[in-house]
Design an enzyme around this catalytic site. Structure first.
Site, mmCIF file in Angstrom:
data_model
loop_
_atom_site.group_PDB
_atom_site.id
_atom_site.type_symbol
_atom_site.label_atom_id
_atom_site.label_comp_id
_atom_site.label_asym_id
_atom_site.label_seq_id
_atom_site.Cartn_x
_atom_site.Cartn_y
_atom_site.Cartn_z
ATOM 1 N N GLY A 6 0.834 -1.195 0.000
ATOM 2 C CA GLY A 6 0.000 0.000 0.000
ATOM 3 C C GLY A 6 0.868 1.243 0.000
ATOM 4 O O GLY A 6 2.052 1.212 -0.371
ATOM 5 N N GLU A 23 -18.730 10.068 -0.375
ATOM 6 C CA GLU A 23 -18.344 10.074 -1.783
ATOM 7 C C GLU A 23 -19.122 9.032 -2.587
ATOM 8 O O GLU A 23 -19.540 9.294 -3.725
ATOM 9 C CB GLU A 23 -16.837 9.850 -1.883
ATOM 10 C CG GLU A 23 -16.039 11.032 -1.337
ATOM 11 C CD GLU A 23 -14.562 10.756 -1.169
ATOM 12 O OE1 GLU A 23 -13.805 11.732 -0.948
ATOM 13 O OE2 GLU A 23 -14.144 9.582 -1.234
#
Length: 446
Positions: free
Chosen positions: A14, A175
């Protein structure tokens, strides 16, 4: 000492793991990077894959293309899943049976969604959004819901299919709800004959009294107003009590729906279990000011898997910039130790602010004492996310797609992929819908 004995092992590719790997690689330090997937994923834009704005390839990049391991470079990349870590012998044990020795270990495996003890009851009805497979599955569910609504003659089923519930009022939930509303009320508005997608119902459910709990209350209130303008129903003070094949019980309100998406709390991957150390309630491992596990010298935990604090004792947030800065800091600490230099000071996070977008032309941002809302915040949000994407091609592709979508309201990744049967056979029950939609798409091209 051989390379294997001096090798730094990084678990997780990540933001934190990749930042550490790139820093160590530039210094010529032998590294092994382990990840169960072959790509680095830009998670903040996963919701745009789920809502057909972007394709998976635009927010992910192969790890090998980023680090470019090759002859003469002391970089090894292993697509493996960690099963355990022997901190006494300094060996990482993989599920496959492989054993990887290390001199220093960086664990950056991030987090996963938690259903607060209801995984067995709720997960099959309310998929979470944490991977490309998750995003493609949700996109498939959303688009199939409209397709099935177009062909059914059952008004109750049609209403249930055209009701979308997003659980969690944090940035991801906000979102996702905004993007779903725009997909239904703008992008798909003229695509169907028998239904009006603009009649779709999008509901955002939050357990506490306001949205974006990490932001000031007035920004949460602004966000709620903007979502309402987009046609999103916002239910606050509505903890989820039940999710089943019929719908969701949020507070005292029951919502009949075939589409529930989970964007609520997260917990760390099982790092504490691997390392044999205690964890916080959310599964994170507490680390010192140098990001090492206090009882395990040479073992670092960073990103969402760690509980770290700043100089004032305030817990650092689980954000991409934190993980990236921690990855670089840990790598530099290892390099300094190998060079015989004095240790660097404690980790200090440079807070450049946090942002969340609300639909196609509004966002909120907090940068220290400075706040920004509306279209200027949306422009800044876009610029920041473009900058954080890995790969020049991805940046250009995303920028072009965003500009095209903003001008035309069109979204170009509206593909339903998966078993052909899911699009051709008659589906008249929620259980049958879920059985079809839950099938995993193994090789996704879009």
């Amino acid at each position: 000492m051989s390379d294997d004995q001096r090798r730094v092992v990084i678990v997780g590719a990540g933001f934190g793991g990749l930042s550490a790997a790139k820093t160590l690689a530039r210094a010529g330090v032998p590294i092994t990077l382990i990840d169960k997937r072959n790509h680095h994923l830009f998670q903040p834009l996963l919701y745009q894959v789920a809502t057909a704005m972007l394709s998976p390839a635009e927010i992910a990049v192969p790890i090998r293309s980023v680090l470019s391991p090759g002859k003469g470079r002391a970089i090894e990349i292993m697509m493996q899943e960690v099963g355990d870590i022997d901190t006494e012998k300094k060996i990482v044990h993989c599920v496959s049976g492989d054993e990887i020795p290390y001199s220093a270990l960086i664990v950056a495996t991030g987090s996963k969604y938690t259903y607060f003890g209801h995984e067995d009851e709720w997960a099959s009805f309310a998929p979470a959004l944490k991977s490309i497979d998750d995003a493609v599955n949700i996109r498939r569910r959303v688009l199939l819901a409209f397709e099935r609504a177009e062909t059914t003659n059952d008004p109750a089923l049609r209403e249930r299919l055209m009701t979308f519930v997003v659980i969690g009022g944090g940035p991801t939930g906000v979102e996702t709800a905004g993007a779903l509303a725009e997909l239904a009320k703008a992008t798909l508005a003229r695509d169907f004959t028998n239904i009006d997608p603009r009649a779709a119902r999008v509901v955002l459910v939050e357990a506490v009294g306001g949205l974006l709990g990490a932001y000031p209350k007035h920004l949460g209130a602004y966000t709620e107003r903007k979502l309402t303008d987009l046609g999103v129903e916002v239910l606050t003070n509505s903890p989820v009590k039940k999710i089943d094949e019929e719908g969701v019980m949020a507070g005292e309100t029951f919502i009949a729906t075939s589409n529930v998406f989970w964007c609520a709390g997260v917990e760390a991957t099982p790092v504490g279990k691997w390392l044999g150390v205690g964890t916080e309630k959310n599964g994170t491992v507490s680390v010192g000011a140098d990001l090492q596990v206090p009882s395990l010298p040479g073992v670092y935990v960073i990103g969402d898997a760690a509980t770290a604090h700043d100089a004032d004792g305030k817990r650092l947030p689980a954000l991409a910039p934190v993980a990236k800065q921690q990855g670089k800091y840990v790598a530099e600490s290892i390099i300094r130790a190998r060079q015989g230099r004095s240790p660097q000071g404690q980790f200090r996070y440079r807070d450049w602010g946090t942002m969340a977008t609300i639909g196609r032309s509004a966002a909120v941002g907090k940068f220290g004492r400075f706040e920004l809302t509306g279209f200027p915040a949306w422009m800044m949000w876009g610029a920041v996310h473009i900058a954080y994407l890995v790969g020049f091609r991805n940046r250009i592709n995303v920028l072009v797609n965003w500009l095209w979508a903003w001008i035309t309201y069109a979204k170009g990744a509206r593909l339903i992929t998966g078993p052909e049967a899911a699009t051709t056979q008659s589906i008249d029950s929620r259980k049958a819908i879920d059985e079809e939609l839950d099938k995993t798409v193994a090789n996704v091209q879009q």
